[in-house]
Design an enzyme around this catalytic site. Sequence first.
Site, PDB file in Angstrom:
ATOM      1  N   ASP A   1      -0.292 -15.514  23.887  1.00 43.41           N
ATOM      2  CA  ASP A   1      -0.767 -14.134  24.079  1.00 43.41           C
ATOM      3  C   ASP A   1      -0.346 -13.268  22.903  1.00 43.41           C
ATOM      4  O   ASP A   1       0.158 -12.155  23.073  1.00 43.41           O
ATOM      5  CB  ASP A   1      -0.228 -13.565  25.390  1.00 43.41           C
ATOM      6  CG  ASP A   1      -1.000 -12.308  25.828  1.00 43.41           C
ATOM      7  OD1 ASP A   1      -2.160 -12.159  25.387  1.00 43.41           O
ATOM      8  OD2 ASP A   1      -0.445 -11.504  26.581  1.00 43.41           O
TER       9      ASP A   1
ATOM     10  N   LYS B   1      11.582  -3.424  30.268  1.00 39.49           N
ATOM     11  CA  LYS B   1      10.311  -3.852  30.864  1.00 39.49           C
ATOM     12  C   LYS B   1      10.520  -3.988  32.367  1.00 39.49           C
ATOM     13  O   LYS B   1      11.433  -4.677  32.818  1.00 39.49           O
ATOM     14  CB  LYS B   1       9.873  -5.186  30.266  1.00 39.49           C
ATOM     15  CG  LYS B   1       8.552  -5.686  30.814  1.00 39.49           C
ATOM     16  CD  LYS B   1       8.134  -6.972  30.123  1.00 39.49           C
ATOM     17  CE  LYS B   1       7.733  -6.693  28.694  1.00 39.49           C
ATOM     18  NZ  LYS B   1       7.184  -7.902  28.035  1.00 39.49           N
TER      19      LYS B   1
ATOM     20  N   PRO C   1       4.998  -1.340  33.245  1.00 37.13           N
ATOM     21  CA  PRO C   1       5.337  -0.386  32.179  1.00 37.13           C
ATOM     22  C   PRO C   1       6.566  -0.819  31.387  1.00 37.13           C
ATOM     23  O   PRO C   1       7.430  -1.536  31.876  1.00 37.13           O
ATOM     24  CB  PRO C   1       5.611   0.912  32.944  1.00 37.13           C
ATOM     25  CG  PRO C   1       6.055   0.460  34.298  1.00 37.13           C
ATOM     26  CD  PRO C   1       5.286  -0.790  34.595  1.00 37.13           C
TER      27      PRO C   1
ATOM     28  N   GLN D   1       1.956   0.129  28.652  1.00 39.07           N
ATOM     29  CA  GLN D   1       1.716  -0.639  29.868  1.00 39.07           C
ATOM     30  C   GLN D   1       1.294  -2.039  29.473  1.00 39.07           C
ATOM     31  O   GLN D   1       0.316  -2.226  28.776  1.00 39.07           O
ATOM     32  CB  GLN D   1       0.626   0.015  30.716  1.00 39.07           C
ATOM     33  CG  GLN D   1       0.381  -0.661  32.051  1.00 39.07           C
ATOM     34  CD  GLN D   1       1.354  -0.195  33.119  1.00 39.07           C
ATOM     35  OE1 GLN D   1       1.995   0.833  32.956  1.00 39.07           O
ATOM     36  NE2 GLN D   1       1.462  -0.952  34.200  1.00 39.07           N
ATOM     37  N   GLY D   2       2.062  -3.046  29.879  1.00 41.42           N
ATOM     38  CA  GLY D   2       1.729  -4.426  29.600  1.00 41.42           C
ATOM     39  C   GLY D   2       1.219  -5.141  30.821  1.00 41.42           C
ATOM     40  O   GLY D   2       0.983  -4.534  31.873  1.00 41.42           O
TER      41      GLY D   2
ATOM     42  N   LEU E   1       6.724   3.695  26.863  1.00 45.79           N
ATOM     43  CA  LEU E   1       6.156   3.219  25.597  1.00 45.79           C
ATOM     44  C   LEU E   1       4.743   2.694  25.766  1.00 45.79           C
ATOM     45  O   LEU E   1       3.923   2.775  24.861  1.00 45.79           O
ATOM     46  CB  LEU E   1       7.035   2.100  25.015  1.00 45.79           C
ATOM     47  CG  LEU E   1       8.400   2.520  24.473  1.00 45.79           C
ATOM     48  CD1 LEU E   1       9.221   1.295  24.141  1.00 45.79           C
ATOM     49  CD2 LEU E   1       8.223   3.386  23.240  1.00 45.79           C
TER      50      LEU E   1
END
Length: 804
Positions: free
Chosen positions: A608, A518, A503, A498-499, A496
């Site tokens: 965030d 996650k 990924p 990349q945080g 979905l």
Amino acid sequence: MELTRHFIHLTVLLLVLLSISVATSRDTITPSHPLNEPETLSSNNGMFHLGFFTPTNYSYLGIWYMSNTPVVWVANRDQPIKNSSSALLQISEDGNLVIMDNANSNGILVWSTSLSNISSNTTAQLLNTGNLVLQENTTGRILWQSFQHPTNTLLQKMELSTNKFTGKKVKLTSWRTPQDPSMGEFSLSLERLSMPEEFVWKGVQPYWRSGPWNGVTFLGIPGNNINNLDGFYLDRSYDDNGTYYLSFNFANQSLLLICVLTDDGNINDYYWDYVKKNWSIAWIAINSECDVYGKCGASGICDRTSEPICSCLPGFEPMNSSEWNRQNWSSGCIRKKALQCEDNGFVMLENSKTADFAVWSSPTEYDCRTQCIRNCSCEAYAYDAGIGCMLWAGSLIDIQRFSTGGTDLYIRVPNSDSGKKKNTVTVIIAVTVTVGVIVLVSCIFILWKRTSRKDVDRANSESQGRVQKNELLELSQFEFERLAIATNNFHLNNKLGQGGFGPVYKGTLEDGQEIAVKRLSRASGQGQEEFMNEVLVISKLQHRNLVRLLGCYIAERYSNSFLLNFNAISDPSKQVLSWEKRFAIIEGIARGLLYLHRDSRLRIIHRDLKLSNILLDGELNAKISDFGMAKIFCHTEDEANTRRVVGTFGYMSPEYVMEGLFSEKSDVFSFGVLILEIVSKRKNASFYEDAESLSLIGFAWKLWNDDKIAGLIDAEIGNVSSVADIMRCIHIGLLCVQELARDRPTMTAVISMLNSETVNLAPPKQPAFMHRQTMLDTDSSSHRTRSDGSHSINYLSLTNMQGR
């Protein structure tokens, strides 16, 4: 229950409406244009009408939905007019809205808004929400509104409220009979403000109770009725004047629902059935005798599926056995034997409506049991993730057993009743273990004194990691292989995005449930500590606009979800996301933030908040995700300082970037940026449309000052009739990104501004970050304050806003 009888007083008789031969489409009354019977006003959207109606031999001024639908508000409910043809609604010379009975030449004042020291230059308008407002012409300021003086019906965006300092309430009051709109004996109000509940009162006695609000539902409403509370929300206006508000609103404006307090004290929710073209029952508060307040008396429990319906709590017996046998339960129950301060246990009652008069104690379940044990007067406790720990001392009143819903209630009883027996061997073992532990601790202390501080710190760090790992293992319901199968071995096609941690993959479990997985990356700039922090924070939260944790290896629940980014502002079928859907997303994010800041007992600052951390489910409901940087505040804390500034450029407030200061207002700043991005479909941190503007914020401010703010609206929305609503959202967004934290509204105020067209918005002050920067192309940056006050660059995530 005769529902037809209770619905009669909600319906304007068809013959009465047909007798109104003259009608106009205007929505406003001015001093020169009063309203004569049988004229009516109509809201601009044609949904609501205002005029005189005659249910019996007397005439009243009321507001109703479209023809042949219920009366939702009555002005002169205790001052009816006998001759309907003489009724007149007008603006008086002193600026008030008044009803006159002109049966004789002098005229009789029947009803008035009764305001003093107001401008005589006023008009009255029927708004699209069904709210009748009296406003000052020169300033547009609302002087009076019918929403603040309801009768027996709660409409969308109307608010029930109670002030915890003054006790002032906005409440519903029933009609006297189905044909008589005068004040009845029942009222509905918001009470018990430490853990707010709805109460129906019969005179001054409680008649029905909703149970406390946990951010999603009322705990006193059975689980099979929870869905009927979709759209309801409760706000706590701490920063203003201590007023609590309960309201409901639906993103789908075609859904019509009203909440009515009937003349016999019930609460009925009606929805408009477009197929049957009539109002149908959606929910009824009182379905059985068990729903009536305190039916089984003190320390009794009511179960509608049992015969008889009342029984005593564990460890209790009827106070009056002969009355109890005759099914007269008013005297309640008493303990079989008095509790001693020690030697007690608990019996759990599942799916219970908790007793009245709960006292909030702590946010954690462990502390809940411990504090009840240590308090000799504690009779019971319960824990709910959205509320925290609830304790009871004294009588336990109005407990009910549900088949689903409610919460687990723990009743304090002697150990002999809880199944716990003393055992001599157990005592001997306990003493032996205690002595052993003391010796072991003494040895460890001596060794510790001889060990370097470095080794101890490393041991403590490893111990803390093990504790966190154990907590995660307690949450885990998944094996790695199961997640690998669900994601096709974490195939690239299922990625979905990349945080900061790594990924995120889309997966499908064997039962068809879709999940997001996650996975912590070795190359992640954020470590295991932040990853565990996110898991533990999410596991303690419960709200419809926050992601829900299924288990570990980390799984965030989301059904048919996709991430809110600039490709997702169009829905998966490539249809342009309408303004109504965008507004629902904005409102959902706001409600999620309000829960984190105020309604959750943990009081969390996200730190965030950005587009890529908002998930949308299959119905486009917003879910706030990614709590790796979240901080938990104590309830006495308003602001904190950090040496490590983490977050995403473009969404961080100026005081956080420059000084490391963060508070609720930091999240409000990020939310303001989100509003501007969703409305405009432009990115803030990489916005270069205007050469003089650093960002989208700067561009929006320039358009605002040039009186061209409509140019910010995404052209894909097309020609809409709600431009004023969009402009209002932009206005709210600019209020949220003001440079000084004290100038920004709270999320409580934001919710009120989003949902009330009558709230006047202050002009925004200049936002922060007005000039172009040269660092937007850097991959990541963070500030760590040195002892000399300077800053060094170190790891702050920049999200790449691409389609996922």
